[in-house]
Design an enzyme around this catalytic site. Structure first.
Site, PDB file in Angstrom:
ATOM      1  CG  ASP A 159      -1.992  -1.004   1.226  1.00 26.74           C
ATOM      2  OD1 ASP A 159      -1.966  -1.881   0.343  1.00 26.74           O
ATOM      3  OD2 ASP A 159      -2.862  -0.945   2.109  1.00 26.74           O
TER       4      ASP A 159
ATOM      5  CG  HIS B 293       2.476   0.007   4.159  1.00 23.94           C
ATOM      6  ND1 HIS B 293       2.236  -0.941   5.132  1.00 23.94           N
ATOM      7  CD2 HIS B 293       1.326   0.721   4.021  1.00 23.94           C
ATOM      8  CE1 HIS B 293       0.992  -0.810   5.572  1.00 23.94           C
ATOM      9  NE2 HIS B 293       0.421   0.184   4.912  1.00 23.94           N
TER      10      HIS B 293
END
Length: 293
Positions: free
Chosen positions: A36, A202
């Site tokens: 993400d 991430h």
């Protein structure tokens, strides 16, 4: 009137049942690595690692987040061109890591991101993950009305949980503790030998790219498990990542299709399960109406 109210409630229950986040893979022996908040300066290094091990992943992207100049910077946008070329799935994480309260503004911002992705890859994302994963049933319903499938996760590395200094740099001691905790957590998850894993990370953190991802690849005990995109781990093979001819369809989803057999498979998994549940509820409703009247 009482009968009418009961029917209304039943119909509302059927419609609301569709609004649900997809939190896990459905295909057995699969691992979906998801990232993400990017792209960012570490994304290309991450793709180097994934390419070296023939791994396909899913990137839930923003256009305006860590790289504020990304929407205008054609050179930086090449990271999406590369991701598509190397078989990764690009999905939406909203334009700027926010979900507007106004429906029209939400639609405009989602379209804005989709337009930018399409300009660089030839397709429009049909999967979305809400910022911070914060998306209640009403939020899910808003995204579904725009044609998206809302994705969550079942394995959170908490790679984001680090302390930063005044210059917004990760403090080394905090980073070391987080990496150690992530490895210990993942080892426990792998020891359970679940049927599948949808792992949240991430690509905006150097420690994720340089330490956690390599550890997963080296220590994954399941030699018979396959690293796949989110769409693949849900059994959704309706569009190949290299197919740019069907991207205007709002009811079909992007997948990474790397074999003819995979591209010929029909969508199943979570999507089929949702359709089955919906059909069962419709059947129940009509049966109820039959006995009522």
């Amino acid at each position: 009137m009482r009968a009418f109210n009961i029917v209304t409630l039943a119909i509302s229950a059927v419609l609301s049942a569709k609004a649900a986040r997809i939190e896990s893979c459905t295909e057995p022996n699969t691992i979906a690595l998801t990232f993400d908040d990017g792209p960012y300066e570490f994304t290309n290094e991450l793709m180097d690692t994934l390419k070296a091990h023939n791994i396909h992943a899913t990137f839930f992207v923003n256009a305006y987040n860590y790289w504020k100049d990304f929407p205008e910077n054609k050179e930086k946008q090449q990271v999406w061109v590369r991701a598509k070329k190397e078989g990764h799935q690009i999905a939406s994480h909203t334009w700027d890591h926010t979900i507007p309260d106004d429906d029209k503004e939400l639609e405009e911002k989602m379209k804005k991101l989709d337009d930018l992705v399409e300009a660089n890859t030839g397709y429009r994302p049909k999967y979305v993950r809400a910022p911070l994963g914060a998306c209640n049933p009403e939020c899910v319903d808003r995204f579904e009305k725009l044609g998206y499938k809302v994705i969550q996760w079942d394995t959170d590395t908490h790679d984001w949980d680090v302390e930063k200094d005044d210059d917004d740099q990760v403090i080394p001691e905090s980073k070391d503790k987080r990496v150690a905790a992530a490895k210990e957590f993942l080892k426990g998850e792998f020891d359970q030998k679940k049927s599948n894993y949808m792992i949240l990370m991430h690509d905006v953190y150097n420690h994720t790219v340089s330490e956690i991802v390599p550890w997963i690849i080296e220590n994954n005990p399941f030699k018979d498990y396959k690293y796949v995109t989110v769409a693949e781990c849900l059994g959704d093979y309706s569009i190949s990542v290299n197919d740019t001819t069907a991207n205007n369809s709002t009811d079909r989803s992007l997948v990474t299709g790397n074999s003819t057999d995979a591209q010929n498979l029909t969508a199943n998994g979570a999507i089929t399960n949702q359709m089955f549940s919906f059909s069962m509820m419709i059947t129940f409703l009509f049966g109820f109406l039959y006995f009522l009247f």
